[in-house]
Structures are given as structure tokens and as C-alpha cells.
Enzyme design. Structure first.
Site, mmCIF file in Angstrom:
data_model
loop_
_atom_site.group_PDB
_atom_site.id
_atom_site.type_symbol
_atom_site.label_atom_id
_atom_site.label_comp_id
_atom_site.label_asym_id
_atom_site.label_seq_id
_atom_site.Cartn_x
_atom_site.Cartn_y
_atom_site.Cartn_z
ATOM 1 N N ARG A 110 0.872 -1.186 0.000
ATOM 2 C CA ARG A 110 0.000 0.000 0.000
ATOM 3 C C ARG A 110 0.896 1.218 0.000
ATOM 4 O O ARG A 110 1.737 1.376 0.896
ATOM 5 C CB ARG A 110 -0.918 0.032 1.222
ATOM 6 C CG ARG A 110 -1.587 1.389 1.388
ATOM 7 C CD ARG A 110 -2.615 1.451 2.482
ATOM 8 N NE ARG A 110 -3.835 0.803 2.076
ATOM 9 C CZ ARG A 110 -5.042 1.071 2.599
ATOM 10 N NH1 ARG A 110 -5.170 1.990 3.535
ATOM 11 N NH2 ARG A 110 -6.105 0.432 2.192
ATOM 12 N N ASP B 114 -17.650 8.031 -0.424
ATOM 13 C CA ASP B 114 -16.333 7.934 0.217
ATOM 14 C C ASP B 114 -16.008 9.308 0.807
ATOM 15 O O ASP B 114 -16.715 10.293 0.524
ATOM 16 C CB ASP B 114 -15.280 7.504 -0.835
ATOM 17 C CG ASP B 114 -13.947 7.089 -0.216
ATOM 18 O OD1 ASP B 114 -13.844 7.034 1.026
ATOM 19 O OD2 ASP B 114 -13.002 6.833 -0.984
ATOM 20 N N HIS C 38 -7.632 0.998 -6.274
ATOM 21 C CA HIS C 38 -7.824 0.223 -5.031
ATOM 22 C C HIS C 38 -8.481 -1.114 -5.429
ATOM 23 O O HIS C 38 -9.640 -1.391 -5.086
ATOM 24 C CB HIS C 38 -8.700 1.019 -4.065
ATOM 25 C CG HIS C 38 -8.631 0.561 -2.642
ATOM 26 N ND1 HIS C 38 -7.845 -0.516 -2.224
ATOM 27 C CD2 HIS C 38 -9.255 1.020 -1.519
ATOM 28 C CE1 HIS C 38 -8.001 -0.671 -0.919
ATOM 29 N NE2 HIS C 38 -8.847 0.231 -0.475
ATOM 30 N N CYS D 146 -16.509 2.522 1.516
ATOM 31 C CA CYS D 146 -15.335 1.664 1.690
ATOM 32 C C CYS D 146 -14.718 1.822 3.089
ATOM 33 O O CYS D 146 -13.921 0.974 3.504
ATOM 34 C CB CYS D 146 -14.310 1.936 0.607
ATOM 35 S SG CYS D 146 -13.820 3.652 0.525
ATOM 36 N N GLN E 51 -10.290 -3.640 -3.000
ATOM 37 C CA GLN E 51 -11.576 -3.081 -2.548
ATOM 38 C C GLN E 51 -12.681 -3.406 -3.563
ATOM 39 O O GLN E 51 -13.824 -3.699 -3.200
ATOM 40 C CB GLN E 51 -11.432 -1.553 -2.390
ATOM 41 C CG GLN E 51 -12.684 -0.841 -1.929
ATOM 42 C CD GLN E 51 -12.967 -1.036 -0.453
ATOM 43 O OE1 GLN E 51 -12.106 -0.836 0.383
ATOM 44 N NE2 GLN E 51 -14.185 -1.434 -0.120
ATOM 45 N N ARG F 265 -13.852 -7.677 2.654
ATOM 46 C CA ARG F 265 -12.443 -7.423 2.314
ATOM 47 C C ARG F 265 -11.611 -8.672 2.625
ATOM 48 O O ARG F 265 -10.679 -9.014 1.906
ATOM 49 C CB ARG F 265 -11.873 -6.225 3.104
ATOM 50 C CG ARG F 265 -12.550 -4.887 2.872
ATOM 51 C CD ARG F 265 -12.396 -4.377 1.455
ATOM 52 N NE ARG F 265 -11.024 -4.402 0.969
ATOM 53 C CZ ARG F 265 -10.070 -3.522 1.306
ATOM 54 N NH1 ARG F 265 -10.341 -2.529 2.126
ATOM 55 N NH2 ARG F 265 -8.836 -3.623 0.809
HETATM 56 N N1 CP Z 1 -11.212 0.691 2.748
HETATM 57 C C1 CP Z 1 -9.921 0.611 3.148
HETATM 58 O O1 CP Z 1 -8.997 0.463 2.325
HETATM 59 O O2 CP Z 1 -9.759 0.666 4.483
HETATM 60 P P1 CP Z 1 -8.354 0.824 5.232
HETATM 61 O O3 CP Z 1 -7.766 2.155 4.809
HETATM 62 O O4 CP Z 1 -8.688 0.770 6.692
HETATM 63 O O5 CP Z 1 -7.469 -0.303 4.803
#
Ligand code: CP
Length: 333
Positions: A107, A230, A134, A272, A137, A317
């Protein structure tokens, strides 16, 4: 899972409609296995590195638990633990990690970095979020849709709010690949990048998905199956931008009045996460003191209301990341 083994998962547009559908269905199967305590050790004996340059709750927990459920060993690294990009190039780090680990989650900020990691490491690399995309997701989100409605066929998802971010971009492109109609309701300055719109149009021409981007939120949500939102400022953006953001975005807040505009009793609400829906965080308190707003992109009433599936979506997830790990690194058959 032929065709998946050894492949990285960097963006959904690297995969076909059939492959994405396979991952969604496999995620649902693995959720069933977990619920019924049926063992699924597809990654027994594998070592996996999880690298987080940005904070994470869901993605980090999901990768960690998914890998362990699959029988793998996991090491997690945060920003600053590595020389990555500071004292050592990403390509050199990738070559080292690729000789030690069987797979790497990353990430970070730049999509180019996760692409370099994949090219140079020689092992599957999974994109845990970049500024551009992403993709893990997306599998959870469309899995949630399929679980809820039993099909993706003919469904419409309307994204409301700041649509110039990785999640909105990815919903537009992934929906277009899968043949799910995607509506976007956002002020003109926060609509998806033109390059992303063109990419989505190319996929939609093939799948038959209807794409509709507008600043008219009532029109966008009419008869939609899903409302998705979001945060109004993505990770890493300046907090000094909040005042103008709130003014621009308040007409796009997901609240009870907006939900009623769908004129459909079955519409579900997705996010998300994390979400600014109440005053239970330090950031929300600061923003309330400065601007007097009790909720941002979604009201607490809707977030915790009967149309919301946000925590089912968050749980998914785990199952979807597990499917991606098992398909690309495991011996599934
Ligand atoms: N939705 C998501 O990626 O959550 P986090 O940032 O907590 O990983």
C-alpha cells in the site's frame, strides 16, 4: 484457477470480465468455507510480506487474517521500516524481497511503485491501495453487490461525492468491465479524470454497461440499486482544504432525503470506510468546531440505517483478499 497462478493483482483492468467474476465467486465460496470452519490451507508453507506506506485498518487486517487462514506466514512492515525508495531503489528492494518472500502486498502512493515491485520481484504483488487504484476493494464491493442481489446483471451503482479519487475511478472502470451500470454524481471539479472516463468507456462498449456522469445528484440516484460514497478528502491531502471541500460537497451528502430520491425500497448504501458519519473521531471533532458540521459524506442515520451494508462490505475485504491470494499464489486445484 488456471491463468491466475503467479500473476500480480495491481489493477482490475489487467483482468478480464470472466476473471474478475471468477474472483468474486471464489470470494463467496471462501466466505462459506470460513463460516462453516471448512479448512482451506491453499498457501501452506508460503511467506508473505505486507508493506504499508499509508495507514490501514481493513486492508491490513484482511491481508493478515486471510494469509493466516490460508496457512501462510506473514510479516508486516510500516513506512520507515524499510530503506524502500530512501536508501535503496524500489527495484533493488523488490529483488531482495522476491528472493525471500513468495508474495508481497504493497500500500503506497504511486501506482508506478507497485508496478515496479511486481516487475522486479518475480513474485505475485498485490496492490493494497495506491493514489490511482484500489483493486482489492473492488472485488469486495462487487462481491457484496452479488451477495445482496444474487446477480450483477442489470444493476446500477451510483457513486455520490468526491469522484476524483482512487475508489471512484476504480468503481467506474471495474463496473464498466463487469457490465454494471455506473452513475457518478459529483460537482464538475470533482468528477473522474478524463483519462479514466475514456478507459471506462472502452470497457463499457464491450460489456454493455451504461455510464452516466453528472452534477445532478437527484437524476443520478433515481432508481439506482446502490448508493456508494467515500470521504471528501483522500488520505494525505491537506486539512486546510476542508472548508472549501465541505461547501462544495454538502449538496452531495448521502442522507435520508437523498436516499428517498432513489424511489426504490431496496437500494443499499455502501462506503469503503473509514467514514465521517458522527463526531466520534478527533478529526470529526476538529471539523465540527471549525465548520459546525456533524457529519460529512454520510449522515449517521443512513450509515447505521437499514439500507446500509457497510460492515458486510468491510468483512468481505477478508474473503475477497483471501480469494486473490489463493488464486494467484496457491494450489487451488
Ligand atoms: N477501505 C480501506 O482500504 O480501508 P483501510 O484504509 O482501513 O485499509
Amino acid at each position: 484457477m488456471a491463468g491466475f497462478k503467479g500473476k500480480s493483482f495491481l489493477k482490475t483492468s489487467d483482468y478480464t470480465k470472466f476473471e474478475l467474476e471468477t474472483l468474486i465467486d471464489f470470494s463467496i465460496e471462501l466466505k462459506h468455507k470460513k463460516r462453516h470452519q471448512l479448512p482451506h490451507p491453499y498457501l501452506k508453507g508460503k511467506n508473505i510480506a505486507l508493506i504499508f506506506e499509508k495507514p490501514s485498518t481493513r486492508t491490513r487486517a484482511a491481508f493478515s487474517v486471510a494469509a493466516k487462514d490460508l496457512g501462510a506466514h506473514v510479516d508486516t512492515y510500516s513506512a520507515g521500516d524499510f530503506h524502500l525508495g530512501v536508501k535503496e531503489s524500489i527495484a533493488d528492494t523488490a529483488q531482495v524481497l522476491g528472493r525471500m518472500y513468495d508474495g508481497i502486498e504493497f500500500r503506497g502512493f504511486q501506482q508506478a511503485h507497485v508496478e515496479t515491485l511486481s516487475l522486479a520481484s518475480g513474485v505475485p504483488v498485490w496492490n493494497g491501495l495506491t493514489d490511482e487504484w484500489h483493486p482489492t476493494q473492488m472485488i469486495a464491493d462487487f462481491m457484496t453487490l452479488k451477495e445482496h442481489f444474487g446477480t450483477l446483471e442489470g444493476k446500477t451503482l451510483t457513486y455520490v461525492g468526491d469522484a476524483r479519487n482512487n475508489v471512484a475511478h476504480d468503481l467506474l472502470v471495474t463496473g464498466a468491465i463487469l457490465g454494471v451500470n455506473i452513475h457518478i454524481a459529483a460537482p464538475e471539479s470533482a468528477q473522474p479524470d478524463l483519462e479514466v472516463q475514456h478507459l471506462a468507456e472502452t470497457f463499457a462498449a464491450k460489456s454493455g454497461a451504461q455510464l452516466h456522469i453528472t452534477n445532478n445528484v437527484q437524476e443520478a440516484v433515481y432508481q439506482t440499486d446502490v448508493i456508494y460514497t467515500d470521504v471528501w478528502l483522500s488520505m494525505g491531502r491537506e486539512t486546510s482544504e476542508w472548508g472549501s471541500r465541505i461547501e462544495l460537497m454538502l449538496p452531495y451528502q448521502v442522507n435520508a432525503e437523498l436516499l428517498a430520491q432513489t424511489h426504490q425500497p431496496h437500494t443499499i448504501v455502501m462506503h469503503c470506510l473509514p467514514a465521517f458519519h458522527d463526531l466520534e473521531t478527533k478529526t470529526a471533532q476538529t471539523l465540527y468546531q471549525q465548520f459546525g458540521v456533524e457529519a460529512m459524506e454520510i449522515t449517521d442515520e443512513v450509515f447505521n440505517g437499514k439500507h446500509s451494508v457497510v460492515f458486510e462490505q468491510a468483512e468481505n475485504r477478508l474473503h475477497s483478499i483471501k480469494a486473490i491470494l489463493a488464486a494467484t499464489l496457491g494450489d487451488v486445484f
